[in-house]
Design a protein around this motif. Structure first.
Motif, PDB file in Angstrom:
ATOM      1  N   UNK A  49       0.948  -1.187   0.161  1.00 15.54           N
ATOM      2  CA  UNK A  49       0.019   0.158  -0.044  1.00 15.54           C
ATOM      3  C   UNK A  49       0.804   1.100  -0.106  1.00 15.54           C
ATOM      4  N   UNK A  50       1.851   1.186   0.752  1.00 16.45           N
ATOM      5  CA  UNK A  50       2.674   2.451   0.793  1.00 16.45           C
ATOM      6  C   UNK A  50       3.463   2.663  -0.517  1.00 16.45           C
ATOM      7  N   UNK A  51       3.993   1.435  -1.018  1.00 17.73           N
ATOM      8  CA  UNK A  51       4.571   1.677  -2.423  1.00 17.73           C
ATOM      9  C   UNK A  51       3.606   2.183  -3.450  1.00 17.73           C
ATOM     10  N   UNK A  52       2.396   1.755  -3.411  1.00 13.30           N
ATOM     11  CA  UNK A  52       1.479   2.133  -4.610  1.00 13.30           C
ATOM     12  C   UNK A  52       1.201   3.577  -4.095  1.00 13.30           C
ATOM     13  N   UNK A  53       0.964   3.980  -2.890  1.00 11.80           N
ATOM     14  CA  UNK A  53       1.030   5.394  -2.878  1.00 11.80           C
ATOM     15  C   UNK A  53       2.097   6.359  -3.170  1.00 11.80           C
ATOM     16  N   UNK A  54       3.339   5.783  -2.964  1.00 15.38           N
ATOM     17  CA  UNK A  54       4.501   6.645  -3.443  1.00 15.38           C
ATOM     18  C   UNK A  54       4.358   6.607  -5.256  1.00 15.38           C
ATOM     19  N   UNK A  55       4.159   5.391  -5.817  1.00 21.93           N
ATOM     20  CA  UNK A  55       3.900   5.373  -7.317  1.00 21.93           C
ATOM     21  C   UNK A  55       2.926   6.341  -7.790  1.00 21.93           C
ATOM     22  N   UNK A  56       1.631   6.469  -7.031  1.00 22.34           N
ATOM     23  CA  UNK A  56       0.845   7.698  -7.424  1.00 22.34           C
ATOM     24  C   UNK A  56       1.468   9.036  -7.103  1.00 22.34           C
ATOM     25  N   UNK A  57       2.200   9.229  -6.148  1.00 25.83           N
ATOM     26  CA  UNK A  57       2.735  10.436  -5.886  1.00 25.83           C
ATOM     27  C   UNK A  57       3.734  10.909  -7.146  1.00 25.83           C
ATOM     28  N   UNK A  58       4.436  10.251  -7.289  1.00 26.83           N
ATOM     29  CA  UNK A  58       5.513  10.336  -8.496  1.00 26.83           C
ATOM     30  C   UNK A  58       5.096  10.403  -9.799  1.00 26.83           C
ATOM     31  N   UNK A  59       3.895   9.628  -9.964  1.00 29.12           N
ATOM     32  CA  UNK A  59       3.074   9.789 -11.315  1.00 29.12           C
ATOM     33  C   UNK A  59       1.948  10.441 -11.443  1.00 29.12           C
ATOM     34  N   UNK A  60       1.641  11.260 -10.620  1.00 28.94           N
ATOM     35  CA  UNK A  60       0.264  12.292 -10.808  1.00 28.94           C
ATOM     36  C   UNK A  60      -0.763  11.309 -10.945  1.00 28.94           C
ATOM     37  N   UNK A  61      -0.933  10.216  -9.964  1.00 32.94           N
ATOM     38  CA  UNK A  61      -1.918   9.383 -10.075  1.00 32.94           C
ATOM     39  C   UNK A  61      -2.106   8.456 -11.551  1.00 32.94           C
ATOM     40  N   UNK A  62      -1.036   8.096 -11.909  1.00 29.51           N
ATOM     41  CA  UNK A  62      -0.710   7.170 -13.106  1.00 29.51           C
ATOM     42  C   UNK A  62      -0.926   7.778 -14.423  1.00 29.51           C
ATOM     43  N   UNK A  63      -0.638   9.443 -14.427  1.00 30.86           N
ATOM     44  CA  UNK A  63      -0.669   9.840 -15.789  1.00 30.86           C
ATOM     45  C   UNK A  63       0.290  10.461 -16.172  1.00 30.86           C
ATOM     46  N   UNK A  64       1.411  10.592 -15.629  1.00 29.13           N
ATOM     47  CA  UNK A  64       2.808  10.995 -16.010  1.00 29.13           C
ATOM     48  C   UNK A  64       3.788  10.548 -15.487  1.00 29.13           C
ATOM     49  N   UNK A  65       5.033  10.260 -16.390  1.00 26.65           N
ATOM     50  CA  UNK A  65       6.088   9.817 -15.510  1.00 26.65           C
ATOM     51  C   UNK A  65       7.105  11.001 -14.873  1.00 26.65           C
ATOM     52  N   UNK A  66       7.811  10.597 -14.057  1.00 25.71           N
ATOM     53  CA  UNK A  66       8.496  11.633 -13.174  1.00 25.71           C
ATOM     54  C   UNK A  66       9.710  12.037 -14.032  1.00 25.71           C
ATOM     55  N   UNK A  67      10.057  13.225 -13.768  1.00 26.65           N
ATOM     56  CA  UNK A  67      11.330  13.858 -14.495  1.00 26.65           C
ATOM     57  C   UNK A  67      12.502  13.927 -13.549  1.00 26.65           C
ATOM     58  N   UNK A  68      12.292  13.861 -12.413  1.00 32.03           N
ATOM     59  CA  UNK A  68      13.124  13.869 -11.477  1.00 32.03           C
ATOM     60  C   UNK A  68      12.584  13.559 -10.031  1.00 32.03           C
ATOM     61  N   UNK A  69      13.597  13.453  -9.157  1.00 32.52           N
ATOM     62  CA  UNK A  69      13.152  12.990  -7.732  1.00 32.52           C
ATOM     63  C   UNK A  69      13.653  14.293  -6.823  1.00 32.52           C
ATOM     64  N   UNK A  70      12.696  14.622  -5.775  1.00 34.58           N
ATOM     65  CA  UNK A  70      13.300  15.257  -4.587  1.00 34.58           C
ATOM     66  C   UNK A  70      14.124  14.427  -3.745  1.00 34.58           C
ATOM     67  N   UNK A  71      14.812  15.038  -2.847  1.00 35.61           N
ATOM     68  CA  UNK A  71      15.880  13.987  -2.137  1.00 35.61           C
ATOM     69  C   UNK A  71      14.937  13.028  -1.095  1.00 35.61           C
ATOM     70  N   UNK A  72      13.835  13.403  -0.809  1.00 35.32           N
ATOM     71  CA  UNK A  72      12.817  12.579  -0.136  1.00 35.32           C
ATOM     72  C   UNK A  72      12.551  11.441  -1.148  1.00 35.32           C
ATOM     73  N   UNK A  73      12.065  11.810  -2.177  1.00 38.52           N
ATOM     74  CA  UNK A  73      11.403  10.744  -3.469  1.00 38.52           C
ATOM     75  C   UNK A  73      12.691   9.780  -3.614  1.00 38.52           C
ATOM     76  N   UNK A  74      13.935  10.233  -3.638  1.00 34.85           N
ATOM     77  CA  UNK A  74      15.108   9.512  -4.032  1.00 34.85           C
ATOM     78  C   UNK A  74      15.521   8.559  -2.820  1.00 34.85           C
ATOM     79  N   UNK A  75      15.250   9.041  -1.547  1.00 31.22           N
ATOM     80  CA  UNK A  75      15.513   8.264  -0.370  1.00 31.22           C
ATOM     81  C   UNK A  75      14.384   6.869  -0.512  1.00 31.22           C
ATOM     82  N   UNK A  76      13.165   7.239  -0.933  1.00 31.44           N
ATOM     83  CA  UNK A  76      12.075   6.400  -1.056  1.00 31.44           C
ATOM     84  C   UNK A  76      12.388   5.298  -2.234  1.00 31.44           C
ATOM     85  N   UNK A  77      12.844   5.724  -3.188  1.00 25.21           N
ATOM     86  CA  UNK A  77      13.264   4.896  -4.239  1.00 25.21           C
ATOM     87  C   UNK A  77      14.251   3.806  -3.673  1.00 25.21           C
ATOM     88  N   UNK A  78      15.255   4.281  -2.911  1.00 23.91           N
ATOM     89  CA  UNK A  78      16.207   3.392  -2.483  1.00 23.91           C
ATOM     90  C   UNK A  78      15.515   2.380  -1.349  1.00 23.91           C
TER      91      UNK A  78
END
Length: 95
Positions: free
Chosen positions: A29-58
């Motif tokens: 559920x946390x993973x899905x929420x993160x994906x939604x946050x970085x893809x604008x609810x499945x509509x767009x690919x991210x073009x960069x990450x904030x430091x927090x998003x990068x930490x979550x990626x790892x």
């Protein structure tokens, strides 16, 4: 590129995280929420990450490694997801 959109989509049936217990359910559920946050609810690919998003990626990369023995290899945290953004920038937005 539609396959890539489907793979990234939170609606995808691709089981990136297999749910076998309550902890896995929360993790997924946390993973899905993160994906939604970085893809604008499945509509767009991210073009960069904030430091927090990068930490979550790892964080999720480590969890994936822990869940699947065949991928249990060291993670080089110095390799940033820049190549992923390059691939995404060459795709059309997911619809």
């Amino acid at each position: 590129m539609k396959q890539l959109c489907t793979l990234i989509s939170t609606k995808s049936q691709f089981p990136l995280i297999l749910v076998t217990n309550e902890d896995d359910k929360i993790l997924k559920a946390t993973y899905v929420d993160w994906l939604k946050s970085i893809t604008q609810n499945d509509t767009k690919f991210p073009t960069s990450f904030t430091a927090e998003q990068e930490a979550t990626y790892f964080y999720f990369l480590e969890k994936f490694r822990e869940l699947y023995d065949q991928y249990n290899k060291p993670v080089n945290s110095g390799l940033k997801p820049g190549a992923m953004f390059d691939v995404f920038s060459k795709t059309t937005n997911c619809k």
